[in-house]
Design a protein around this motif. Structure first.
Motif, PDB file in Angstrom:
ATOM      1  N   ALA B 142      36.112  27.703  38.956  1.00 32.44           N
ATOM      2  CA  ALA B 142      36.040  29.206  39.041  1.00 32.44           C
ATOM      3  C   ALA B 142      35.199  29.557  40.258  1.00 32.44           C
ATOM      4  CB  ALA B 142      35.340  29.501  37.794  1.00 32.44           C
ATOM      5  N   LEU B 143      34.169  28.988  40.515  1.00 35.85           N
ATOM      6  CA  LEU B 143      33.182  29.244  41.646  1.00 35.85           C
ATOM      7  C   LEU B 143      33.996  29.308  42.982  1.00 35.85           C
ATOM      8  CD1 LEU B 143      30.522  31.074  42.350  1.00 35.85           C
ATOM      9  CD2 LEU B 143      29.564  28.710  42.846  1.00 35.85           C
ATOM     10  N   SER B 144      34.920  28.181  43.063  1.00 37.82           N
ATOM     11  CA  SER B 144      35.538  27.563  44.334  1.00 37.82           C
ATOM     12  C   SER B 144      36.499  29.118  44.541  1.00 37.82           C
ATOM     13  CB  SER B 144      36.294  26.463  44.128  1.00 37.82           C
ATOM     14  OG  SER B 144      35.383  25.352  44.101  1.00 37.82           O
ATOM     15  N   LEU B 145      37.217  29.331  43.647  1.00 37.35           N
ATOM     16  CA  LEU B 145      38.373  30.499  43.550  1.00 37.35           C
ATOM     17  C   LEU B 145      37.716  31.660  44.077  1.00 37.35           C
ATOM     18  CD1 LEU B 145      40.888  31.928  42.933  1.00 37.35           C
ATOM     19  CD2 LEU B 145      39.859  32.155  40.667  1.00 37.35           C
ATOM     20  N   ALA B 146      36.361  32.070  43.340  1.00 35.89           N
ATOM     21  CA  ALA B 146      35.751  33.220  43.542  1.00 35.89           C
ATOM     22  C   ALA B 146      35.222  33.417  45.224  1.00 35.89           C
ATOM     23  CB  ALA B 146      34.730  33.391  42.789  1.00 35.89           C
ATOM     24  N   CYS B 147      34.616  32.255  45.555  1.00 37.03           N
ATOM     25  CA  CYS B 147      34.142  32.075  46.721  1.00 37.03           C
ATOM     26  C   CYS B 147      35.370  32.403  47.921  1.00 37.03           C
ATOM     27  CB  CYS B 147      33.306  30.797  47.164  1.00 37.03           C
ATOM     28  SG  CYS B 147      31.749  30.969  46.474  1.00 37.03           S
ATOM     29  N   LYS B 148      36.164  31.852  47.582  1.00 39.00           N
ATOM     30  CA  LYS B 148      37.496  31.843  48.527  1.00 39.00           C
ATOM     31  C   LYS B 148      38.037  33.393  48.705  1.00 39.00           C
ATOM     32  CE  LYS B 148      39.188  29.580  51.107  1.00 39.00           C
ATOM     33  NZ  LYS B 148      38.700  29.609  52.423  1.00 39.00           N
ATOM     34  N   LEU B 149      37.959  34.235  47.437  1.00 36.31           N
ATOM     35  CA  LEU B 149      38.356  35.402  47.271  1.00 36.31           C
ATOM     36  C   LEU B 149      37.273  36.495  48.162  1.00 36.31           C
ATOM     37  CD1 LEU B 149      39.487  35.715  43.776  1.00 36.31           C
ATOM     38  CD2 LEU B 149      41.189  35.308  45.577  1.00 36.31           C
ATOM     39  N   PHE B 150      35.962  36.066  48.298  1.00 41.49           N
ATOM     40  CA  PHE B 150      35.182  36.720  48.976  1.00 41.49           C
ATOM     41  C   PHE B 150      34.830  36.103  50.469  1.00 41.49           C
ATOM     42  CE2 PHE B 150      34.619  38.505  44.564  1.00 41.49           C
ATOM     43  CZ  PHE B 150      34.726  39.808  45.068  1.00 41.49           C
TER      44      PHE B 150
END
Lengths: 454, 454
Positions: B142-150
């Motif tokens: 989940a954090l990997s996804l979120a970091c990529k989105l931002f």
């Protein structure tokens, strides 16, 4: 600026759309492999129930979806139509990109749309048990789920090499109560024959089909179920496009370009057929079917009568084909490695209503990575083919400066197919386009097949 | 008879609900491990940005969700509230069973609700890189996804044994552009120390936290991110319950029983806190937090000040705990093996607003199998704990002849956790409840911890 266009449940389509009612050129009939004569319904009865055979040959435009099917489809349908804002921004395109998200089903792909319908019709016909084959496992999972929902037994012959490489897929099937065994198996005479010749045979879809059909024909209260290619399968998938039409209506938009990946043709047909109807009656819409360069059935294969399985037991179907003995290189998009193509899709390509296109494996993963890193969704390797085309079309829209509306079918998620992403990320993914030499070999083999009229 | 209650996008909550504004007893402050004094905001600055520290201690009832967060939440939110008709029928219960389906996020669980918010606030604060730990992999994904989105860098320290056993999870993180390495690693001094003592150390969440925190503290423009336990994490998850309240309003119903599984407490808090507010102000609703008998933090642990990590470096939190050295047996529900519990959840249990309950592993898989075979969804092993409670409550409703409304949080799907189903199906799954002897050992260790007021 809505991100997801959600159709209310009460708006779920109540009828499937049968494109046979509107096609400019009617389908030519399948041929009996023994006699070379058109197949009659009775020829199919050993493997399919009569209600599905009737759908297979029906030319009724609209076919009611039974309440019993609707009830189960509602577990995950209507599926969202989503706008890919972040992808558009990344591509710096004036195009609006939408995707119809079929990955939200419990099996993770569009396959339950027909699995549920087929399980229902078999149940109604008094069948107690279904057999099928599966390659990568998407179809086997979907039918296992559907059989459990309708309390049918289910046996899946899974291509041995996939069975060994994808333990999670067989676990899904078992969790849904199905029996899943590696093919070739010792449980059918055809399987035993194959194993006698090659005890280490890794299996193939063709062998698995032959085993599943033999099991169905020789077992009590048992029928066979196929997840693509046939007309009734395409019919059941049209809920995808019928929903999408309503969703575009909700936002006052309509696609200029529609895209789907094609293996046997089912997710592509599901999204496109209702729009192809519009096109037949004058709408200006470009319809693109995307296949891998490793298995370029429609872009490079001839249109011929060919068998559905490698063992040459099924009826001969008029379709684009690379020959029933063709073995595609082991690309990660296992669902797109089929030698043939849905006769309906094939006919519509011949009639100029569908435009085929192919991408190589590397291009598709590059596209899938862009999508995962902008929109957040990790897609199935099959779906990445559609994404590659969407990105190319969005690029054209940028060059032309036109705010085109593009829609593609997100046929499934990639949670159980991450090995391909691993290969891509570690630089080990290779392009395995079909060579000219291999292509010539295929064409040579197909020369002797019966020729349908074009 | 709607199957899914869908909230329109424009109805997505615009504010998070902060239960600290309504709790009968305020939280006691975390303690600085060095001084034993209450932690001030400045103590937390090396690891968290100030905007998140402010949320951590805020007592404002409603906190605006920034537009930048909403935009990304809309990728998958609002999530459906679904009615489990087939399960109800199977259980022959008059109860209405609903589940809030958080498995539809791109990472497959509720974790992105806070990962997206945390990545956003770090981005706004000028942070360039986040570190975190992950056990089974849900949070790291989940954090990997979120970091990529931002567009933030992300480094995940994954417990080595899980890293080796769950290759698909690390592949997800890598696909989203994160660096994921096994912990203990040679990249931190703490990791090197552990490896010097035991080169074959399989790792633990405690070690991984210590490595991630050390990395954040010693690297430029880097902060640390935690996926559960803390107040701001619970805050971000309240979108789940706020949506569910609107969805129940849409159908004119309201739950009598609300259920969630608890490890650190985040999915449970997300669904329950808005309803607990109603309960504080007089609503009659039963709130059940379900944990595994292998890690019975709330049902059997004492309330004490304890560290969040095994290395005893984090602030001391007032919570139910089995001791920061407690090592739960390796049950499949890796997300529920944490030794402590969210201080907010702990306080609400003490105040009688939440009822804890535990099930053993076998009971939870039995429940998960029933759910998979009726509703079609294969759930995460953590979620199966909530399902077990829902089934028990539905049974009570049958015995009492009361048409209760039950809702539980379907926190995640089980596509990447099928090994547990395999063990269950093959009869190899064992019950690993915590023994009385082990429990006494834990209680002994906790005796010396500082005692918060009750």
């Amino acid at each position: 600026m809505e991100k997801k266009i959600i159709l209310p449940e009460k708006e779920i389509p109540r009828q499937w759309y049968n494109i046979q009612a509107d096609m400019p050129t009617p389908l030519q009939p399948p041929l009996n492999p023994a006699t070379g004569k058109p197949v009659g319904p009775e020829d199919l009865l050993p493997i399919f129930p009569m209600n599905l055979i009737e759908q297979e040959v029906s030319t009724e435009r609209w076919i009611d979806i039974p309440e019993g099917v609707l009830e189960k489809l509602l577990i995950y349908r209507p599926t969202p139509l989503q706008r890919a804002y972040a992808l558009e921004k990344y591509l710096n395109t004036p195009a609006k990109i939408y995707y119809k998200n079929e990955s939200v089903s419990p099996a993770g792909s569009h396959k339950p749309n027909t699995a549920i319908a087929q399980a229902y019709y078999n149940k109604v016909a008094g069948v107690k048990r279904l057999t099928t084959e599966t390659g990568a496992g998407q179809w086997g999972s979907a039918l296992s789920l559907a059989c459990k929902l309708f309390d049918l037994e289910c046996k899946v012959y899974m291509v041995k090499i996939s069975y060994d490489q994808k333990p999670y897929r067989q676990l899904m099937m078992k969790t849904w109560g199905a029996e899943c065994i590696p093919s070739p198996s010792r449980q059918t005479s055809f399987g035993r024959k194959v194993l006698a010749e090659d005890p280490d045979c890794p299996g193939s879809l063709g062998i698995a089909i032959s085993e599943a059909v033999e099991d169905a024909v020789t077992s009590e209260n048992t029928k066979y179920s196929l997840g693509s290619v046939l007309n009734h399968v395409m019919l059941h998938q049209t809920v995808i496009g019928l929903e999408a039409q309503k969703q575009f209506e909700m936002i006052g938009d309509y696609p200029d370009v529609l895209i789907g990946c094609v293996g046997g043709g089912s997710n592509f047909s599901g999204l496109s057929f209702p729009f192809i109807r519009d096109k037949i009656y004058g709408k200006d819409i470009q319809i693109i079917a995307v296949e891998p360069t490793a298995c370029p059935t429609v872009t490079r294969g001839p249109f011929a009568y060919d068998y559905g399985d490698t063992a040459a037991n099924t009826p001969l179907l008029p379709m684009f084909t690379l020959g029933h003995n063709f073995m595609a290189q082991p690309i990660h998009a296992g669902g797109l490695r089929y030698h043939g193509m849905s006769p309906l899709v094939s006919r519509l390509v011949l009639d100029g209503l569908i435009q085929p296109r192919s991408y190589n494996q590397l291009e598709t993963y590059r596209a899938g990575m862009i999508f995962a890193q902008t929109e957040g969704l990790i897609c199935a390797p099959e779906t990445n083919h559609a994404i590659a085309a969407a990105i190319e079309e969005a690029g054209k829209a940028r060059e032309e400066g036109v705010a085109k509306t593009i829609v593609f079918c997100l046929s499934g998620h990639g949670f159980l197919d991450l090995a391909g992403y691993d290969a891509y990320l570690s630089g080990k993914l290779t392009d395995v386009s079909l060579s000219e030499e291999e292509m010539q070999k295929s064409l040579e083999a197909i020369k002797s097949f019966p020729k349908p009229a074009i």
